[in-house]
Design an enzyme around this catalytic site. Structure first.
Site, mmCIF file in Angstrom:
data_model
loop_
_atom_site.group_PDB
_atom_site.id
_atom_site.type_symbol
_atom_site.label_atom_id
_atom_site.label_comp_id
_atom_site.label_asym_id
_atom_site.label_seq_id
_atom_site.Cartn_x
_atom_site.Cartn_y
_atom_site.Cartn_z
ATOM 1 N N SER A 112 0.831 -1.218 0.000
ATOM 2 C CA SER A 112 0.000 0.000 0.000
ATOM 3 C C SER A 112 0.860 1.261 0.000
ATOM 4 O O SER A 112 0.483 2.272 -0.601
ATOM 5 C CB SER A 112 -0.919 0.019 1.228
ATOM 6 O OG SER A 112 -1.826 -1.057 1.159
ATOM 7 N N VAL A 136 17.839 0.032 10.141
ATOM 8 C CA VAL A 136 17.828 1.324 9.467
ATOM 9 C C VAL A 136 17.101 1.153 8.142
ATOM 10 O O VAL A 136 17.367 0.227 7.373
ATOM 11 C CB VAL A 136 19.257 1.870 9.247
ATOM 12 C CG1 VAL A 136 19.255 3.045 8.291
ATOM 13 C CG2 VAL A 136 19.849 2.300 10.574
ATOM 14 N N LEU A 137 16.156 2.044 7.905
ATOM 15 C CA LEU A 137 15.374 2.049 6.669
ATOM 16 C C LEU A 137 15.924 3.131 5.747
ATOM 17 O O LEU A 137 16.257 4.222 6.207
ATOM 18 C CB LEU A 137 13.903 2.335 6.989
ATOM 19 C CG LEU A 137 13.259 1.433 8.033
ATOM 20 C CD1 LEU A 137 11.905 1.985 8.454
ATOM 21 C CD2 LEU A 137 13.147 0.018 7.517
ATOM 22 N N GLU A 138 16.021 2.836 4.478
ATOM 23 C CA GLU A 138 16.474 3.809 3.483
ATOM 24 C C GLU A 138 15.243 4.269 2.718
ATOM 25 O O GLU A 138 14.839 3.655 1.741
ATOM 26 C CB GLU A 138 17.488 3.160 2.550
ATOM 27 C CG GLU A 138 18.708 2.618 3.272
ATOM 28 C CD GLU A 138 19.027 1.186 2.925
ATOM 29 O OE1 GLU A 138 18.272 0.553 2.167
ATOM 30 O OE2 GLU A 138 20.038 0.687 3.421
ATOM 31 N N GLN A 182 23.050 -1.807 16.800
ATOM 32 C CA GLN A 182 22.625 -0.482 16.363
ATOM 33 C C GLN A 182 21.344 -0.049 17.074
ATOM 34 O O GLN A 182 20.347 -0.744 17.040
ATOM 35 C CB GLN A 182 22.392 -0.574 14.854
ATOM 36 C CG GLN A 182 21.918 0.621 14.163
ATOM 37 C CD GLN A 182 21.962 0.371 12.667
ATOM 38 O OE1 GLN A 182 22.876 0.807 12.020
ATOM 39 N NE2 GLN A 182 20.992 -0.347 12.128
#
Length: 193
Positions: A112, A136-138, A182
């Site tokens: 979505s 961690v998201l890019e 992290q």
């Protein structure tokens, strides 16, 4: 073999796969577990003359990265982060994941959100055996709309596969485990290679 929802629940209950805070069982469906967006973001400064030459010395890369990255920012939980078209930022999950050495994880965006142009990872969607930390998201807005991202929203889904055996060199074993444990958004540490 990819774990189904019932097996994901079993691995979590037996503490073979550790996710904190503990997910609600409603967030585990089919063959995935939904994960949420935290209130932490890291923004790249706009620069038209910054060049990161990956063949140069590690000090050069480190200098350019530090000069051209902003500090990590925090958004109030009742506010939204505005992601404009063609903007790229790093973000963090609320959930911390501890992967056993015989399991590999895969991070996928939500359909979505993808249909609105939101990409949640550029290429790094593998979660290695032995990994421990927040993901961690890019985030990249490939669409035409400004997107308001709210902390706590479901941003992605994780799936898991059993390896053929126990990894002899899991992520936490490597000498170059740059992002192990992290808890905040660490920008690229490519200069440590």
């Amino acid at each position: 073999m990819r774990l189904c929802d019932q097996d994901i629940k079993k691995w979590i209950l037996k503490k073979k796969l550790i996710i904190t805070p503990a997910p609600s069982m409603k967030s585990i469906r089919g063959a995935t577990i939904d994960i949420r967006l935290s209130n932490k973001f890291r923004i790249f400064k706009k620069s038209h003359n910054a060049i990161i030459d990956l063949k140069k010395s590690s000090r050069n890369i480190q200098y350019v990265l530090k000069k051209n990255m902003s500090d990590e920012i925090f958004i109030s939980n009742n506010k939204s982060f505005i992601l404009k078209p063609k903007d790229f930022v790093l973000a963090l999950t609320i959930e911390k994941i501890f992967m056993p050495t015989n399991l590999i994880g895969w991070l996928d965006g939500r359909s979505s959100l993808a249909r609105l142009g939101l990409m949640i990872h550029m290429t790094s969607h593998r979660i290695d055996p032995g990994w421990n930390g927040k993901i961690v998201l890019e985030l990249f807005n490939a669409g035409n709309f400004i997107l308001a991202l709210t902390p706590g929203m479901f941003i992605a889904a994780l799936s898991f596969e059993i390896l053929s055996g126990v990894s002899s060199q899991p992520y936490n074993y490597k000498n170059r485990s740059k992002y192990f444990n992290q808890e905040s958004i660490i920008s690229s540490l490519i200069y440590k290679e």
